[in-house]
Design an enzyme around this catalytic site. Sequence first.
Site, mmCIF file in Angstrom:
data_model
loop_
_atom_site.group_PDB
_atom_site.id
_atom_site.type_symbol
_atom_site.label_atom_id
_atom_site.label_comp_id
_atom_site.label_asym_id
_atom_site.label_seq_id
_atom_site.Cartn_x
_atom_site.Cartn_y
_atom_site.Cartn_z
ATOM 1 N N TYR A 55 25.765 42.114 54.840
ATOM 2 C CA TYR A 55 25.782 41.161 53.736
ATOM 3 C C TYR A 55 24.351 40.798 53.335
ATOM 4 O O TYR A 55 23.589 40.233 54.114
ATOM 5 C CB TYR A 55 26.530 39.888 54.118
ATOM 6 C CG TYR A 55 27.982 40.074 54.485
ATOM 7 C CD1 TYR A 55 28.703 41.195 54.095
ATOM 8 C CD2 TYR A 55 28.653 39.098 55.222
ATOM 9 C CE1 TYR A 55 30.037 41.350 54.425
ATOM 10 C CE2 TYR A 55 29.987 39.239 55.555
ATOM 11 C CZ TYR A 55 30.681 40.362 55.159
ATOM 12 O OH TYR A 55 32.008 40.504 55.505
ATOM 13 N N HIS A 124 32.845 46.583 62.050
ATOM 14 C CA HIS A 124 33.175 46.232 60.673
ATOM 15 C C HIS A 124 34.066 47.284 60.008
ATOM 16 O O HIS A 124 35.016 46.952 59.293
ATOM 17 C CB HIS A 124 31.876 46.064 59.886
ATOM 18 C CG HIS A 124 32.007 45.229 58.657
ATOM 19 N ND1 HIS A 124 30.907 44.787 57.941
ATOM 20 C CD2 HIS A 124 33.084 44.746 58.004
ATOM 21 C CE1 HIS A 124 31.307 44.064 56.919
ATOM 22 N NE2 HIS A 124 32.630 44.040 56.923
ATOM 23 N N SER A 203 39.383 37.676 52.726
ATOM 24 C CA SER A 203 39.872 37.571 51.348
ATOM 25 C C SER A 203 41.277 36.984 51.300
ATOM 26 O O SER A 203 42.168 37.523 50.628
ATOM 27 C CB SER A 203 39.845 38.943 50.648
ATOM 28 O OG SER A 203 38.532 39.415 50.504
ATOM 29 N N LEU A 205 42.293 34.579 49.760
ATOM 30 C CA LEU A 205 42.575 34.090 48.409
ATOM 31 C C LEU A 205 42.416 35.201 47.378
ATOM 32 O O LEU A 205 42.178 34.944 46.201
ATOM 33 C CB LEU A 205 41.664 32.906 48.073
ATOM 34 C CG LEU A 205 41.829 31.695 49.002
ATOM 35 C CD1 LEU A 205 40.833 30.600 48.641
ATOM 36 C CD2 LEU A 205 43.258 31.165 48.959
ATOM 37 N N GLY A 206 42.553 36.443 47.838
ATOM 38 C CA GLY A 206 42.511 37.574 46.915
ATOM 39 C C GLY A 206 41.220 37.650 46.131
ATOM 40 O O GLY A 206 41.226 37.874 44.917
ATOM 41 N N ARG A 207 40.085 37.488 46.834
ATOM 42 C CA ARG A 207 38.765 37.506 46.201
ATOM 43 C C ARG A 207 38.673 36.493 45.070
ATOM 44 O O ARG A 207 38.032 36.722 44.039
ATOM 45 C CB ARG A 207 38.408 38.903 45.707
ATOM 46 C CG ARG A 207 38.310 39.919 46.840
ATOM 47 C CD ARG A 207 37.972 41.315 46.368
ATOM 48 N NE ARG A 207 37.764 42.202 47.502
ATOM 49 C CZ ARG A 207 38.725 42.830 48.161
ATOM 50 N NH1 ARG A 207 39.978 42.689 47.772
ATOM 51 N NH2 ARG A 207 38.456 43.596 49.194
ATOM 52 N N PHE A 209 41.180 35.403 43.200
ATOM 53 C CA PHE A 209 42.228 35.502 42.184
ATOM 54 C C PHE A 209 43.334 34.481 42.433
ATOM 55 O O PHE A 209 43.859 33.865 41.495
ATOM 56 C CB PHE A 209 42.810 36.919 42.164
ATOM 57 C CG PHE A 209 43.340 37.336 40.822
ATOM 58 C CD1 PHE A 209 42.648 38.238 40.036
ATOM 59 C CD2 PHE A 209 44.528 36.832 40.337
ATOM 60 C CE1 PHE A 209 43.127 38.629 38.791
ATOM 61 C CE2 PHE A 209 45.021 37.214 39.096
ATOM 62 C CZ PHE A 209 44.317 38.108 38.311
#
Length: 331
Positions: A55, A124, A203, A205-207, A209
Amino acid sequence: MHTIELGDGLTASALGYGAMGLAEVYGPAQEDESLATLHHAVDVGVTFLDTADVYGGGSNERLLARLLADRRDEVTLATKFGITTADGDLSTMATRGDAAYVRLACDASLARLGTDVIDLYYLHRRDVRVPVEETVAAMAELVRAGKVRHLGLSEVTATELRQASAVHPIAAVQSEWSLWSRDVERAVVPAAAELGVGFVPYSPLGRGFLTGTLDRAAVAGDWRAGLSRFSGSAFDRNQAVVEGVRGVAAEVGATPAQVALAWLRIRGGQLGLPVVPIPGTRRAARVDENVASLEVRLEPAQLELLDELAGAVVGPRSDHSDPNWVSATRE
């Protein structure tokens, strides 16, 4: 906040924090604001913090080091290795899992984080050129050396999880899991439950969305704009799914994001394993919103409706050119 035991005796806050979004993957980020959000998360009990060496080309770990300098004893620290890039160019992402690299990557992360031990160290992404047992054996050496406390795996199949667990106890599997990404429920989640391994959905929260706050303009400036689920007619059809989630949220006096996180918590209980989602945000107010999801309760009829909505999601969850990038393509 109450805590949850994942696997191998690892305890984590019931909700975690995914720091990837602080590394400018969703557009420019202000380091001081990001640091303030991290401090706020720990203040309200979100002490399970997740990062990775890839990252920001290491900048994300260095950011967390600023927090850890004063609050290391309050934090359960997770980081990851195994994704390489050419000079930080994410379009060149590849995987590496040989034993020599495991040792090098760990030492580099420890230096960037400014700590002498990592609480949870994940592979990862699986390097399919290297037997998973070889990679995990090298990770186990880090535990024996006192550099790592617990081991985790990200985006592994059920078979790979079993193979790894035969080498060393695995505390957690991290893979994408949410109302609009449920493929892990077919094999990986049942295997984790069988083996006593916790699950850390990324994710959740769906990235973004599933928060119900995104429109096309909001994602136009970052990498999500190129994803199948955020493009063309799929965007509109998936917005219809979010509207259904919004309806459930209105019934229980919550936000769509809180419903999505509550669903994951409940679903983990149904499937018999501990689940600690790691939503990420740059804003302290969103941290508070996510924490409040722990108080949301959903009725059976609402859960049934959410299951139906999940089945209406359009588009693959991964657009990566490498077919081995996510576990579903190797199951």
